[in-house]
Motif scaffolding. Sequence first.
Motif, PDB file in Angstrom:
ATOM      1  N   LEU A 126      32.649  38.679  53.194  1.00 29.12           N
ATOM      2  CA  LEU A 126      31.754  39.618  52.534  1.00 29.12           C
ATOM      3  C   LEU A 126      32.019  39.713  51.042  1.00 29.12           C
ATOM      4  CD1 LEU A 126      31.885  42.608  55.050  1.00 29.12           C
ATOM      5  CD2 LEU A 126      30.034  40.952  54.781  1.00 29.12           C
ATOM      6  N   THR A 127      30.977  39.968  50.290  1.00 26.73           N
ATOM      7  CA  THR A 127      31.119  40.288  48.875  1.00 26.73           C
ATOM      8  C   THR A 127      31.368  41.791  48.757  1.00 26.73           C
ATOM      9  OG1 THR A 127      28.783  40.805  48.552  1.00 26.73           O
ATOM     10  CG2 THR A 127      29.452  38.485  48.238  1.00 26.73           C
ATOM     11  N   VAL A 128      31.752  42.226  47.574  1.00 27.88           N
ATOM     12  CA  VAL A 128      31.940  43.651  47.326  1.00 27.88           C
ATOM     13  C   VAL A 128      30.623  44.387  47.562  1.00 27.88           C
ATOM     14  CG1 VAL A 128      32.538  45.384  45.596  1.00 27.88           C
ATOM     15  CG2 VAL A 128      33.831  43.257  45.713  1.00 27.88           C
ATOM     16  N   THR A 129      29.535  43.810  47.097  1.00 27.81           N
ATOM     17  CA  THR A 129      28.225  44.436  47.257  1.00 27.81           C
ATOM     18  C   THR A 129      27.865  44.611  48.732  1.00 27.81           C
ATOM     19  OG1 THR A 129      27.512  43.483  45.158  1.00 27.81           O
ATOM     20  CG2 THR A 129      25.777  44.228  46.645  1.00 27.81           C
ATOM     21  N   GLU A 130      28.105  43.573  49.535  1.00 26.41           N
ATOM     22  CA  GLU A 130      27.811  43.649  50.969  1.00 26.41           C
ATOM     23  C   GLU A 130      28.703  44.674  51.667  1.00 26.41           C
ATOM     24  OE1 GLU A 130      26.410  39.002  51.624  1.00 26.41           O
ATOM     25  OE2 GLU A 130      28.550  39.512  51.668  1.00 26.41           O
ATOM     26  N   ALA A 131      29.981  44.668  51.333  1.00 23.69           N
ATOM     27  CA  ALA A 131      30.911  45.615  51.946  1.00 23.69           C
ATOM     28  C   ALA A 131      30.545  47.042  51.559  1.00 23.69           C
ATOM     29  CB  ALA A 131      32.342  45.297  51.530  1.00 23.69           C
TER      30      ALA A 131
END
Length: 98
Positions: free
Chosen positions: A24-29
């Motif tokens: 996951l990316t930070v945005t997705e998380a």
Amino acid sequence: MGRMYDPAHPGEILKEDVLPGLGLTVTEAAAQLGVSRVALSRVINGRAAISPELAIRLAQWLGGNAESWLQMQLRHDLWNAERNSSANVTPVKRSKAA
């Protein structure tokens, strides 16, 4: 058991282990956790602490318990405070009981 030497900020655990492990990316998380990307980024980069609210969200998201996230934060904060403290406190002198 002795105290851990320079315990990691819990955000470092998220950054180095959790997010890559989940792909996951930070945005997705952040979206999955229901927090802003900026708020999660600040934690991940060690510029903000894990709050009780975020600890609850992380426990619900990953399983486990909120206390473990807060304990990681506490160990990190206490270790740093002890090393950076310039406090010169005189212990209290207790009076003798009559």
